[in-house]
Design an enzyme around this catalytic site. Structure first.
Site, PDB file in Angstrom:
ATOM      1  N   SER A   1       0.854  -1.179   0.000  1.00  0.00           N
ATOM      2  CA  SER A   1       0.000   0.000   0.000  1.00  0.00           C
ATOM      3  C   SER A   1       0.897   1.239   0.000  1.00  0.00           C
ATOM      4  O   SER A   1       1.690   1.411  -0.919  1.00  0.00           O
ATOM      5  CB  SER A   1      -0.954  -0.022   1.206  1.00  0.00           C
ATOM      6  OG  SER A   1      -1.839   1.083   1.154  1.00  0.00           O
TER       7      SER A   1
ATOM      8  N   HIS B   1      -2.526  -0.982  -3.430  1.00  0.00           N
ATOM      9  CA  HIS B   1      -3.610  -0.011  -3.265  1.00  0.00           C
ATOM     10  C   HIS B   1      -3.271   1.234  -4.078  1.00  0.00           C
ATOM     11  O   HIS B   1      -2.276   1.920  -3.794  1.00  0.00           O
ATOM     12  CB  HIS B   1      -3.777   0.384  -1.794  1.00  0.00           C
ATOM     13  CG  HIS B   1      -4.148  -0.757  -0.903  1.00  0.00           C
ATOM     14  ND1 HIS B   1      -3.963  -0.732   0.467  1.00  0.00           N
ATOM     15  CD2 HIS B   1      -4.702  -1.967  -1.181  1.00  0.00           C
ATOM     16  CE1 HIS B   1      -4.391  -1.861   0.992  1.00  0.00           C
ATOM     17  NE2 HIS B   1      -4.832  -2.632   0.010  1.00  0.00           N
TER      18      HIS B   1
ATOM     19  N   ASP C   1      -4.629  -4.629   5.829  1.00  0.00           N
ATOM     20  CA  ASP C   1      -5.035  -5.454   4.690  1.00  0.00           C
ATOM     21  C   ASP C   1      -3.907  -6.406   4.311  1.00  0.00           C
ATOM     22  O   ASP C   1      -2.749  -6.003   4.197  1.00  0.00           O
ATOM     23  CB  ASP C   1      -5.389  -4.560   3.496  1.00  0.00           C
ATOM     24  CG  ASP C   1      -5.912  -5.355   2.310  1.00  0.00           C
ATOM     25  OD1 ASP C   1      -6.549  -6.407   2.536  1.00  0.00           O
ATOM     26  OD2 ASP C   1      -5.687  -4.919   1.158  1.00  0.00           O
TER      27      ASP C   1
END
Length: 301
Positions: free
Chosen positions: A42, A68, A164
């Site tokens: 991310s 992401h 995540d």
């Protein structure tokens, strides 16, 4: 007699998580000698993935990635990684065969899974609901790899905010896959890697500049020298290259506010240094970053 109807109780909408979108991994019933590497990232991941893929040889095992990133930038991001890697890096198409020497990212704003098709793997993309507030979500990819590849896979979480990927990496580990995370010293934000370590999903932490070699070693244990790591120029991930000094700005703030602002400045610095599109103004960039990752910053502050 009158039927009595019990009124429905009102409940708040639950956060959509991994268990609401995919069933638990079933027992594996296949054998293969192929290897598959799965990586999730991310905040700071656009640069970290470049460093890893830049070192990978052209004949490396297939790699599936989830980063992401805003949907409109995913194709440009894949093209940028392709220019920096000897592997063929591309946005996946639904049903596409996963081949050695190739790296696959989900199309903008879609989840990507790995499915088993006889003796091969294929990409499955879909426009399902966000998981952990993200689409694509790392957890979705990792759980599918645990289901479809088991111990033939290797999993890694790179720098990123939030958690995540932590549960998906744990499922990969429980399915027999070796796993690792990027170490805190070379991570822009040690949110996702730290969450995976606290959950027991990863057995080791590795500096960014050594992750590519370690992934290859784990993919083929006991076969040192099978792949020749590319030693092309790349910027190492030391904090001194990206951590902006903000002490004067943050000193009057409370501790939790100071941490949040430090993360914001780090992410903004990476966006400026590695932007996939012209940045019109600092205020525009700040507003977009805050909107995209607001909840992750608050959770991880």
């Amino acid at each position: 007699a009158k039927a009595r109807v019990r009124p429905l109780a009102r409940t708040s909408a639950p956060r959509t998580g991994l268990d609401t979108t995919l069933p638990a991994p079933p027992a594996l019933r296949f054998r293969t000698t192929d290897r598959l590497i799965a990586i999730g990232a991310s905040a700071g991941g656009t640069e970290a993935l470049r460093v890893v893929l830049e070192q990978m040889p052209a004949d490396a095992p297939a790699i599936v990635l989830t980063q992401h990133i805003p949907a409109g930038f995913s194709r440009a991001f894949a093209e940028r990684l392709d220019r920096h890697s000897a592997m063929a890096v591309r946005e996946a198409t639904d049903g596409e065969a996963i081949l050695p020497g190739h790296a696959y990212l989900p199309p903008g704003g879609q989840h990507m899974r790995v499915i088993r098709d006889g003796a091969r793997w294929r990409c499955r993309t879909d426009d399902g609901p966000a998981v952990n507030r993200h689409k694509p979500a790392v957890d979705v990819l990792f759980r599918s790899v645990a289901q479809s590849a088991g111990g033939n896979a290797v999993g890694a979480i790179l720098t990123g905010m939030g958690d995540d990927g932590a549960r998906g990496l744990l499922e990969m580990s429980q399915a027999g896959a070796p796993t690792l995370v990027q170490d805190e010293a070379t991570s822009v934000v040690w949110g996702m890697p730290g969450a995976a370590m606290r959950l027991g999903a990863a057995k080791e932490t590795v500096p960014l500049e050594r992750i590519a070699q370690r992934l290859l070693d784990l993919a083929f244990p006991g076969r040192t020298g099978r792949f020749e790591l590319r030693r092309g120029p790349f910027r190492q991930g030391g904090r001194e290259h990206r951590l902006l000094v903000v002490s004067d700005l943050t000193r009057p703030l409370r501790e939790e506010e100071r941490k949040t602002w430090q993360k914001l400045v780090r992410v903004l610095g990476h966006e400026i240094n590695n932007s996939l599109a012209p940045i019109q103004s600092l205020s525009e960039s700040l507003s977009r970053i805050i909107e995209q990752q607001r909840e992750d910053w608050m959770d991880d502050a």
